[in-house]
Design an enzyme around this catalytic site. Sequence first.
Site, PDB file in Angstrom:
ATOM      1  N   ASP A   1       0.870  -1.180   0.000  1.00 63.13           N
ATOM      2  CA  ASP A   1       0.000   0.000   0.000  1.00 63.13           C
ATOM      3  C   ASP A   1       0.906   1.229   0.000  1.00 63.13           C
ATOM      4  O   ASP A   1       2.131   1.112   0.169  1.00 63.13           O
ATOM      5  CB  ASP A   1      -0.887  -0.009   1.262  1.00 63.13           C
ATOM      6  CG  ASP A   1      -2.195   0.765   1.077  1.00 63.13           C
ATOM      7  OD1 ASP A   1      -3.273   0.127   1.050  1.00 63.13           O
ATOM      8  OD2 ASP A   1      -2.141   2.005   0.956  1.00 63.13           O
TER       9      ASP A   1
ATOM     10  N   VAL B   1       5.749  -0.975   1.431  1.00 64.14           N
ATOM     11  CA  VAL B   1       5.182   0.174   0.723  1.00 64.14           C
ATOM     12  C   VAL B   1       5.368  -0.045  -0.783  1.00 64.14           C
ATOM     13  O   VAL B   1       6.457  -0.386  -1.234  1.00 64.14           O
ATOM     14  CB  VAL B   1       5.873   1.480   1.166  1.00 64.14           C
ATOM     15  CG1 VAL B   1       5.433   2.652   0.296  1.00 64.14           C
ATOM     16  CG2 VAL B   1       5.557   1.766   2.637  1.00 64.14           C
TER      17      VAL B   1
ATOM     18  N   TYR C   1     -15.473   5.674 -11.452  1.00 65.62           N
ATOM     19  CA  TYR C   1     -15.597   4.362 -10.795  1.00 65.62           C
ATOM     20  C   TYR C   1     -16.155   3.325 -11.776  1.00 65.62           C
ATOM     21  O   TYR C   1     -15.611   2.229 -11.910  1.00 65.62           O
ATOM     22  CB  TYR C   1     -16.484   4.474  -9.543  1.00 65.62           C
ATOM     23  CG  TYR C   1     -16.266   3.336  -8.578  1.00 65.62           C
ATOM     24  CD1 TYR C   1     -15.114   3.278  -7.795  1.00 65.62           C
ATOM     25  CD2 TYR C   1     -17.189   2.306  -8.470  1.00 65.62           C
ATOM     26  CE1 TYR C   1     -14.894   2.218  -6.925  1.00 65.62           C
ATOM     27  CE2 TYR C   1     -16.979   1.248  -7.600  1.00 65.62           C
ATOM     28  CZ  TYR C   1     -15.836   1.210  -6.824  1.00 65.62           C
ATOM     29  OH  TYR C   1     -15.627   0.154  -5.972  1.00 65.62           O
TER      30      TYR C   1
ATOM     31  N   LYS D   1     -13.851   0.180 -13.204  1.00 65.89           N
ATOM     32  CA  LYS D   1     -14.248  -1.190 -12.846  1.00 65.89           C
ATOM     33  C   LYS D   1     -14.650  -1.991 -14.085  1.00 65.89           C
ATOM     34  O   LYS D   1     -14.351  -3.181 -14.197  1.00 65.89           O
ATOM     35  CB  LYS D   1     -15.368  -1.154 -11.802  1.00 65.89           C
ATOM     36  CG  LYS D   1     -14.920  -0.560 -10.461  1.00 65.89           C
ATOM     37  CD  LYS D   1     -13.666  -1.242  -9.945  1.00 65.89           C
ATOM     38  CE  LYS D   1     -13.227  -0.763  -8.586  1.00 65.89           C
ATOM     39  NZ  LYS D   1     -11.985  -1.412  -8.123  1.00 65.89           N
TER      40      LYS D   1
ATOM     41  N   VAL E   1     -19.893  -3.246   0.864  1.00 66.16           N
ATOM     42  CA  VAL E   1     -19.677  -3.855   2.185  1.00 66.16           C
ATOM     43  C   VAL E   1     -20.137  -2.870   3.255  1.00 66.16           C
ATOM     44  O   VAL E   1     -19.764  -1.692   3.217  1.00 66.16           O
ATOM     45  CB  VAL E   1     -18.173  -4.126   2.405  1.00 66.16           C
ATOM     46  CG1 VAL E   1     -17.914  -4.673   3.803  1.00 66.16           C
ATOM     47  CG2 VAL E   1     -17.650  -5.067   1.353  1.00 66.16           C
TER      48      VAL E   1
HETATM   49  N1  LIG Z   1     -15.748  -1.500   0.062  1.00 63.18           N
HETATM   50  C1  LIG Z   1     -16.682  -1.850  -0.793  1.00 63.18           C
HETATM   51  O1  LIG Z   1     -17.885  -1.856  -0.488  1.00 63.18           O
HETATM   52  C2  LIG Z   1     -16.298  -2.272  -2.192  1.00 63.18           C
HETATM   53  C3  LIG Z   1     -17.300  -2.780  -3.046  1.00 63.18           C
HETATM   54  C4  LIG Z   1     -16.934  -3.156  -4.325  1.00 63.18           C
HETATM   55  C5  LIG Z   1     -15.629  -3.067  -4.741  1.00 63.18           C
HETATM   56  N2  LIG Z   1     -14.692  -2.550  -3.891  1.00 63.18           N
HETATM   57  C6  LIG Z   1     -13.333  -2.482  -4.367  1.00 63.18           C
HETATM   58  O2  LIG Z   1     -12.512  -3.193  -3.464  1.00 63.18           O
HETATM   59  C7  LIG Z   1     -11.215  -2.601  -3.412  1.00 63.18           C
HETATM   60  C8  LIG Z   1     -10.865  -2.238  -1.986  1.00 63.18           C
HETATM   61  O3  LIG Z   1     -11.846  -1.368  -1.474  1.00 63.18           O
HETATM   62  P1  LIG Z   1     -11.813  -0.836   0.015  1.00 63.18           P
HETATM   63  O4  LIG Z   1     -13.202  -0.558   0.396  1.00 63.18           O
HETATM   64  O5  LIG Z   1     -10.984  -1.739   0.840  1.00 63.18           O
HETATM   65  O6  LIG Z   1     -11.091   0.564  -0.209  1.00 63.18           O
HETATM   66  P2  LIG Z   1     -10.050   1.305   0.754  1.00 63.18           P
HETATM   67  O7  LIG Z   1     -10.115   2.734   0.340  1.00 63.18           O
HETATM   68  O8  LIG Z   1     -10.322   0.950   2.180  1.00 63.18           O
HETATM   69  O9  LIG Z   1      -8.664   0.678   0.323  1.00 63.18           O
HETATM   70  C9  LIG Z   1      -8.007   1.048  -0.840  1.00 63.18           C
HETATM   71  C10 LIG Z   1      -6.535   1.087  -0.536  1.00 63.18           C
HETATM   72  O10 LIG Z   1      -5.835   1.448  -1.734  1.00 63.18           O
HETATM   73  C11 LIG Z   1      -4.722   2.213  -1.322  1.00 63.18           C
HETATM   74  N3  LIG Z   1      -4.172   3.008  -2.409  1.00 63.18           N
HETATM   75  C12 LIG Z   1      -4.608   4.196  -2.901  1.00 63.18           C
HETATM   76  N4  LIG Z   1      -3.769   4.653  -3.832  1.00 63.18           N
HETATM   77  C13 LIG Z   1      -2.770   3.729  -3.941  1.00 63.18           C
HETATM   78  C14 LIG Z   1      -1.604   3.649  -4.729  1.00 63.18           C
HETATM   79  N5  LIG Z   1      -1.263   4.617  -5.580  1.00 63.18           N
HETATM   80  N6  LIG Z   1      -0.807   2.553  -4.589  1.00 63.18           N
HETATM   81  C15 LIG Z   1      -1.127   1.584  -3.702  1.00 63.18           C
HETATM   82  N7  LIG Z   1      -2.208   1.613  -2.910  1.00 63.18           N
HETATM   83  C16 LIG Z   1      -3.029   2.685  -3.043  1.00 63.18           C
HETATM   84  C17 LIG Z   1      -5.248   3.095  -0.201  1.00 63.18           C
HETATM   85  O11 LIG Z   1      -4.187   3.594   0.595  1.00 63.18           O
HETATM   86  C18 LIG Z   1      -6.166   2.130   0.542  1.00 63.18           C
HETATM   87  O12 LIG Z   1      -5.510   1.500   1.621  1.00 63.18           O
HETATM   88  C19 LIG Z   1     -11.273  -1.408  -4.353  1.00 63.18           C
HETATM   89  O13 LIG Z   1     -10.815  -1.790  -5.614  1.00 63.18           O
HETATM   90  C20 LIG Z   1     -12.745  -1.081  -4.400  1.00 63.18           C
HETATM   91  O14 LIG Z   1     -13.092  -0.377  -5.545  1.00 63.18           O
HETATM   92  C21 LIG Z   1     -14.996  -2.166  -2.632  1.00 63.18           C
END
Ligand SMILES: NC(=O)c1ccc[n+]([C@@H]2O[C@H](COP(=O)([O-])OP(=O)(O)OC[C@H]3O[C@@H](n4cnc5c(N)ncnc54)[C@H](O)[C@@H]3O)[C@@H](O)[C@H]2O)c1
Length: 274
Positions: free
Chosen positions: A44, A69, A185, A189, A218
Site C-alpha cells: 500500500d 510500501v 468508478y 471497474k 460492504v
Molecule cells: N468496500 C466496498 O464496499 C467495495 C465494493 C466493491 C468493490 N470494492 C473495491 O474493493 C477494493 C478495496 O476497497 P476498500 O473498500 O478496501 O477501499 P479502501 O479505500 O479501504 O482501500 C483502498 C486502498 O488502496 C490504497 N491506495 C490508494 N492509492 C494507492 C496507490 N497509488 N498505490 C497503492 N495503494 C493505493 C489506499 O491507501 C487504501 O488502503 C477497491 O478496488 C474497491 O473499488 C470495494
Amino acid sequence: MTKTGIAAFDLTGKRAVVTGAAGLLGREHAAALAQIGAEVILTDIGETALQAAQTELAPFYGNRIRVAVMDVTSEASILHLADQVGPVDVLVNNAAIDPKVTAEGGGLELSRLEHFPLEEWNRQISVGLSGAFLCARIFGSSMAARGGGVILNIASDLAVIAPDQRLYRKLDLPAHEQPVKPVTYSVIKTALLGLTRYLAAYWAEQGVRANAISPGGVFNDHPAEFVERLAALIPMRRMAELSEYRAAVQFLCSPASSYMTGQNLVIDGGRSII
Ligand SMILES: NC(=O)c1ccc[n+]([C@@H]2O[C@H](COP(=O)([O-])OP(=O)(O)OC[C@H]3O[C@@H](n4cnc5c(N)ncnc54)[C@H](O)[C@@H]3O)[C@@H](O)[C@H]2O)c1
C-alpha cells in the site's frame, strides 16, 4: 497428483502480493490467502496503515504476513518490490481510490459529470486501472516466464451495472447540486473486466489465469438512510459483510478454480439481476 475438492484450496509454499492491502477489503483478501497457506505481502502507499494491518493479522498468520510500501502508480516502485520479494505466484489488484460521494452544497458539485475535473479522472484511473495494468505486466510477465500464476482483479458491482444515483440524493439540494457516484468508478471497474479477459487469453498457454470479482457494497458503518436505500435495490435486502468475499478470493486464487480464466464472479446479493 492433482489435488481435488477442498485440498485444492491450498496455497502452501506460494507467495501472494495484494495491492491497496492496508484498506478495508485488502486486509480481508490478505487474510483469505494467508488462511489457505500463502505467504502474503500486503502492499500500500500508507505505511502507518500497513503496520496496523500487520499488527492485526500477524497473531493469526505469523510470519506469512509481510508488509511493504508500494505505489501502484509508480513503475519504479512496483519493480523495486518485485525485485525484493522474489517469485510471486498470486497477484490481487485491489488498490483503488473510492471517490466518496459527499456534497457540501452551495457551489459547483464536482462529482457531477458536467464538472468532473480531468485531473481527478486521471488520478483515479492511474491507481485503479493503470496500476492494475502495471502490476499485471510486471508480476504477470514473470509468472508466465516461470510457467504459471494467478491474477485476481477486484472490480465492483458497478462493473456490470450503472450506479443508481438516487442512493446519494440529498433532500435539501437542487438537482444540479446533487452529488453523484463519479463516472471514473464505473469506467475503471468495467475496464478491469476487459483487462481480465485480455490477460487470461494472452497468458493462457503459459499457465497464468486471470479472473475478477465484482463485489457489492460492504457495510462499514454507513448512515442508516443510505443502507436502507441500497438494501431496497438488493434482492437479499442487505449490504455484504466484510468476510463474505473471502471464500471467493480463496477459490479464484487457488487451484480450486484451475479450469477458470477470464471470468468475473459477481457477488452482490443479487443486485445486478433485477
Ligand atoms: N468496500 C466496498 O464496499 C467495495 C465494493 C466493491 C468493490 N470494492 C473495491 O474493493 C477494493 C478495496 O476497497 P476498500 O473498500 O478496501 O477501499 P479502501 O479505500 O479501504 O482501500 C483502498 C486502498 O488502496 C490504497 N491506495 C490508494 N492509492 C494507492 C496507490 N497509488 N498505490 C497503492 N495503494 C493505493 C489506499 O491507501 C487504501 O488502503 C477497491 O478496488 C474497491 O473499488 C470495494
